[in-house]
Write a protein that holds these residues in place. Structure first.
Motif, PDB file in Angstrom:
ATOM      1  N   UNK A   8     -71.618  82.420 131.556  1.00 41.61           N
ATOM      2  CA  UNK A   8     -71.993  81.931 130.223  1.00 41.61           C
ATOM      3  C   UNK A   8     -72.182  80.425 130.328  1.00 41.61           C
ATOM      4  N   UNK A   9     -73.393  79.956 130.081  1.00 43.75           N
ATOM      5  CA  UNK A   9     -73.694  78.536 130.285  1.00 43.75           C
ATOM      6  C   UNK A   9     -74.413  77.965 129.071  1.00 43.75           C
ATOM      7  N   UNK A  10     -74.675  76.679 129.125  1.00 42.37           N
ATOM      8  CA  UNK A  10     -75.232  75.977 127.969  1.00 42.37           C
ATOM      9  C   UNK A  10     -76.620  76.479 127.593  1.00 42.37           C
TER      10      UNK A  10
ATOM     11  N   UNK B  77     -67.125  83.657 123.318  1.00 37.05           N
ATOM     12  CA  UNK B  77     -67.705  84.637 124.230  1.00 37.05           C
ATOM     13  C   UNK B  77     -66.802  84.858 125.445  1.00 37.05           C
ATOM     14  N   UNK B  78     -66.208  83.761 125.936  1.00 38.31           N
ATOM     15  CA  UNK B  78     -65.281  83.896 127.063  1.00 38.31           C
ATOM     16  C   UNK B  78     -64.066  84.713 126.644  1.00 38.31           C
TER      17      UNK B  78
ATOM     18  N   UNK C 160     -74.566  76.277 142.966  1.00 39.03           N
ATOM     19  CA  UNK C 160     -74.831  77.699 142.751  1.00 39.03           C
ATOM     20  C   UNK C 160     -75.665  77.886 141.492  1.00 39.03           C
ATOM     21  N   UNK C 161     -76.736  78.656 141.585  1.00 39.78           N
ATOM     22  CA  UNK C 161     -77.509  79.019 140.394  1.00 39.78           C
ATOM     23  C   UNK C 161     -76.936  80.318 139.840  1.00 39.78           C
ATOM     24  N   UNK C 162     -76.393  80.234 138.646  1.00 40.98           N
ATOM     25  CA  UNK C 162     -75.729  81.395 138.055  1.00 40.98           C
ATOM     26  C   UNK C 162     -76.658  82.080 137.062  1.00 40.98           C
ATOM     27  N   UNK C 163     -76.280  83.276 136.675  1.00 41.60           N
ATOM     28  CA  UNK C 163     -77.038  84.008 135.659  1.00 41.60           C
ATOM     29  C   UNK C 163     -76.055  84.799 134.812  1.00 41.60           C
ATOM     30  N   UNK C 164     -76.513  85.221 133.684  1.00 45.54           N
ATOM     31  CA  UNK C 164     -75.707  86.041 132.795  1.00 45.54           C
ATOM     32  C   UNK C 164     -76.551  86.486 131.630  1.00 45.54           C
TER      33      UNK C 164
ATOM     34  N   UNK D 195     -67.908  87.098 130.058  1.00 52.87           N
ATOM     35  CA  UNK D 195     -68.211  86.521 131.354  1.00 52.87           C
ATOM     36  C   UNK D 195     -67.369  85.294 131.645  1.00 52.87           C
ATOM     37  N   UNK D 196     -67.750  84.598 132.711  1.00 55.92           N
ATOM     38  CA  UNK D 196     -67.108  83.346 133.107  1.00 55.92           C
ATOM     39  C   UNK D 196     -67.904  82.206 132.489  1.00 55.92           C
TER      40      UNK D 196
END
Length: 309
Positions: free
Chosen positions: A196-198, A235-236, A218-222, A241-242
């Motif tokens: 979970x990102x901006x 949400x966390x 690291x390129x993350x996804x969610x 998710x993280x």
């Protein structure tokens, strides 16, 4: 210049400062107990004596000219010195008074500054606070502000300030999520998780880590991204998710066990890390209300610790 002329000039400068702070002749006249025409004449006299235009007038708003910016800075210093003299002489009643208008980033204002405002208002009953929560960089003069709190490494050119506290970020997840999916032991394992990102810019999904001199990106996804820290925190907590969160936002949920820190041995750096600074126009003498407010925030944030754990 004779003493009488100097006194008159200082009076016109004080009126000019009030016009800039209120943004209009009519509001300045109301606060000064005068009339718009008298205020306009005072500014006109000031411009005539200086031989330059200090205000650019349009049908919609007033703006400072380049020379007006310089004059306003000196005139504001003059008023601050006058207040300082009154404070020293005891004629200021040893009490700060008036309204403080400040701009604060949304998350910083909600989670870091707002919790301390009630104590400040109780301690200083003659001071009012108008806090604007806005993530854009407000202009202190154009937006009629006394103070801006920003996350930065140092005050930008043209402003002075005081460092209030460090702003750090980390990764968090709910205990339930980690039970289902397991806890990553290395940043690269985040690719196997919902993150979970901006989500405002492509770079927000690129998470950067460091440990013992090693740098990892690291390129993350969610399935969920949100540009509101309170939403990401929720949400966390709900196990989606993280999530990447400022530590001052995650503190209470972390202490209560609703979330846990992920990859605590790794340093986590975002574009939104840095220090919270209280910024104001250059001056040798802050008005008492601002000086007390900045000192209060610095003291409270230092005592409370802005970044649990």
């Amino acid at each position: 210049m004779s003493t009488n002329n100097l006194s008159s000039l200082m009076s016109d400068m004080a009126v000019f400062v009030k016009v800039v702070e209120t943004g209009s002749f009519s509001e300045a006249s109301r606060q000064l107990g005068s009339t718009p025409s008298a205020v306009s004449r005072a500014v006109a006299r000031l411009e005539k004596r200086l031989g330059t235009r200090v205000l650019q007038r349009t049908t919609r708003k007033l703006r400072l000219s380049d020379s007006g910016q310089v004059v306003y800075g000196h005139a504001r210093d003059m008023l601050a010195c006058a207040y300082a003299v009154l404070e020293v002489s005891g004629q200021f009643h040893d009490e700060a008074q008036g309204q403080i208008r400040l701009s604060v980033p949304k998350a910083v204002g909600r989670f870091l500054i707002h919790p301390h405002i009630p104590a400040f208002l109780e301690a200083h009953p003659k001071v009012d606070v108008l806090m604007r929560l806005d993530d854009r960089h407000a202009d202190l003069i154009d937006d009629q502000l006394d103070l801006a709190i920003r996350i930065t490494d140092q005050p930008p050119p043209g402003l002075m300030g005081r460092r209030l506290t460090d702003i750090t970020h980390s990764l968090f997840a709910s205990p339930g999520y980690l039970e289902r999916r397991g806890a990553p032991a290395h940043p690269q394992q985040l690719c196997e998780h919902d993150c979970i990102y901006l989500g405002e810019e492509p770079g927000d999904a690129r998470w950067r880590f460091s440990k013992a001199g090693r740098a990892v990106s690291v390129t993350v996804r969610g399935r969920y991204a949100a540009n509101h820290t309170g939403v990401r925190l929720d949400a966390v907590e709900r196990g989606l998710g993280i999530g990447s969160l400022p530590c001052f936002v995650a503190g209470a949920a972390l202490r209560e066990g609703r979330i846990v820190q992920v990859l605590p041995d790794w340093g986590f750096r975002t574009n939104y890390c840095g220090a919270a600074w209280a910024l104001y126009p250059p001056t040798r003498h802050l008005p008492p209300k601002l000086r007390l407010f900045v000192e209060f925030l610095a003291r409270r944030l230092s005592a409370a610790g802005a970044d649990p754990p």
